[in-house]
Design a protein around this motif. Structure first.
Motif, short mmCIF file in Angstrom:
data_model
loop_
_atom_site.label_atom_id
_atom_site.label_comp_id
_atom_site.label_asym_id
_atom_site.label_seq_id
_atom_site.Cartn_x
_atom_site.Cartn_y
_atom_site.Cartn_z
N PHE A 221 -19.60 -0.17 30.05
CA PHE A 221 -20.31 1.11 29.88
C PHE A 221 -19.84 2.15 30.91
O PHE A 221 -19.54 3.29 30.57
N GLU A 222 -19.74 1.72 32.17
CA GLU A 222 -19.32 2.64 33.24
C GLU A 222 -17.91 3.17 32.98
O GLU A 222 -17.59 4.30 33.35
N ALA A 223 -17.10 2.33 32.37
CA ALA A 223 -15.71 2.72 32.09
C ALA A 223 -15.65 3.92 31.14
O ALA A 223 -14.70 4.71 31.18
N SER A 224 -16.67 4.07 30.32
CA SER A 224 -16.62 5.11 29.29
C SER A 224 -16.59 6.51 29.90
O SER A 224 -15.93 7.40 29.37
N GLY A 225 -17.29 6.71 31.00
CA GLY A 225 -17.30 8.03 31.65
C GLY A 225 -15.91 8.40 32.14
O GLY A 225 -15.46 9.54 31.97
N VAL A 226 -15.23 7.43 32.73
CA VAL A 226 -13.88 7.65 33.23
C VAL A 226 -12.92 7.89 32.06
O VAL A 226 -12.07 8.78 32.09
N GLN A 227 -13.10 7.10 31.02
CA GLN A 227 -12.21 7.22 29.87
C GLN A 227 -12.42 8.56 29.16
O GLN A 227 -11.47 9.17 28.67
N ARG A 228 -13.67 9.02 29.17
CA ARG A 228 -13.95 10.34 28.58
C ARG A 228 -13.21 11.44 29.34
O ARG A 228 -12.69 12.38 28.75
N LEU A 229 -13.16 11.31 30.67
CA LEU A 229 -12.43 12.30 31.48
C LEU A 229 -10.94 12.27 31.13
O LEU A 229 -10.32 13.32 30.95
N LEU A 230 -10.38 11.08 31.02
CA LEU A 230 -8.95 10.99 30.70
C LEU A 230 -8.67 11.59 29.32
O LEU A 230 -7.65 12.25 29.12
N GLN A 231 -9.59 11.37 28.38
CA GLN A 231 -9.40 11.98 27.05
C GLN A 231 -9.37 13.50 27.17
O GLN A 231 -8.56 14.17 26.53
N ALA A 232 -10.25 14.03 28.00
CA ALA A 232 -10.30 15.49 28.16
C ALA A 232 -9.01 15.99 28.82
O ALA A 232 -8.42 16.97 28.38
N LEU A 233 -8.55 15.28 29.85
CA LEU A 233 -7.35 15.73 30.56
C LEU A 233 -6.10 15.61 29.69
O LEU A 233 -5.19 16.41 29.78
N LEU A 234 -6.06 14.58 28.85
CA LEU A 234 -4.88 14.36 28.01
C LEU A 234 -5.04 15.00 26.63
O LEU A 234 -4.19 14.83 25.77
N ARG A 235 -6.16 15.72 26.45
CA ARG A 235 -6.46 16.38 25.16
C ARG A 235 -6.40 15.38 24.00
O ARG A 235 -5.75 15.62 22.98
N LEU A 236 -7.07 14.27 24.17
CA LEU A 236 -7.12 13.24 23.13
C LEU A 236 -8.45 13.34 22.40
O LEU A 236 -9.43 13.81 22.97
N PRO A 237 -8.50 12.89 21.14
CA PRO A 237 -9.77 12.93 20.43
C PRO A 237 -10.83 12.06 21.11
O PRO A 237 -10.50 11.09 21.79
#
Ligand code: GLU
Length: 286
Positions: A221-237
């Motif tokens: 669950f905690e990983a999701s916040g970090v992964q959401r940031l990476l999606q935003a930085l890499l402009r991923l869906p």
């Protein structure tokens, strides 16, 4: 393109146990109900810990459970170039820094830091000598994401980052959940030993495989916040998340790869059928 795609992403570091079966069945049933795609991904970037024989057993166990998946199966170790490309995109924008410290040095810094491990790991590169000198010496380093630089690049969007939780987090989190990636500190995106780290490989693959629903255990669950940031930085869906409860044994402990008696291989050898296991785990008959 179907509007629902999910995945099961085991690391072949050991045998699958009851907890994995629950996770795989949860994702597979969701795909079946939605008429969507089910993807199996082998997360084997850590070559020292992953073994081909474990991968073979994983495929055997999942087939025994009655699951089917898209082929070819994506094996992360075969796609390092994709992860390096993503890393370069972030590095080129000044979002990463090199960390030359050993695990021991980081642990020591954490022990004496008032705010614990994440803060100690984040406090910048801590160079005892100049970076150029360390590089010239050939000292190995990890790449860390600077949360401060990410915040600077995204502006107010950094604090507004959230993800959609359709399952539940460990404290019952549901709906729109604040991502708060900074809690994790400056995460490692490229490990010294394997050249890439879990969070980066996962977001790249979820996007490449057009995953719409990330279904996995609450331990991530905690990983999701970090992964959401990476999606935003890499402009991923942005996929939707569904975290499920973790299975525990009679003593309330989570199943682990070391609990041999609960591996699917052992259960099968003891005469348990896939239908029995499905029923025990709360899934309807096939
Ligand atoms: N490979 C991870 C694990 O085995 C799962 C990653 C994920 O579902 O995002 O725990």
């Amino acid at each position: 393109m179907p509007s629902f795609a999910t995945r099961f992403a085991p690391s072949p570091t050991g045998r699958l146990h009851r907890g994995h079966a629950f996770s795989a069945l949860t994702a597979w049933e969701a795909a079946r109900t939605a008429g969507g795609r089910f993807v199996l991904r082998i997360e084997d970037i850590d070559c020292a810990r992953c073994r081909p024989e474990h991968e073979a057993t994983i495929l055997e166990d999942l087939a025994w459970l009655g699951l089917s998946w898209e082929r070819p199966v994506r094996r992360q170790s075969e796609h390092m170039a994709d992860y390096h490309q993503a890393l370069e995109r972030l590095r080129g924008r000044g979002l990463l820094y090199r960390d030359f410290r050993s695990r021991r040095e980081i642990a020591q810094a954490a022990a004496s830091a008032p705010h614990g491990f994440a803060a100690a790991a984040s406090a910048g590169p801590h160079l005892p000598q100049s970076e150029a000198a360390l590089l010239a010496e050939g000292r190995p380093f990890a790449w860390r994401l600077s949360m401060a630089a990410a915040r600077c690049e995204l502006g107010p969007a950094f604090d507004a980052l959230s993800f959609t939780e359709q399952g539940a987090g460990p404290a019952g989190e549901h709906g729109l959940v604040p991502a708060r990636p900074e809690v994790a500190g400056d995460i490692v995106l490229a490990r010294k030993d394997v050249g890439v780290a879990y969070h980066l490989a996962v977001v790249v693959d979820d996007a490449l495989q057009a995953i719409t629903h990330v279904i996995r255990g609450q331990d991530l669950f905690e990983a999701s916040g970090v992964q959401r940031l990476l999606q935003a930085l890499l402009r991923l869906p942005e996929p939707v998340y569904r975290h499920h409860r973790l299975l525990t044994d009679a003593g309330g402990r989570r199943f682990a790869k070391r609990d041999r008696a609960q591996t699917l291989q052992e259960l099968r050898a003891a005469g348990v059928t896939p239908a029995q296991l499905r029923a025990e785990l709360g899934f309807p008959p096939l």
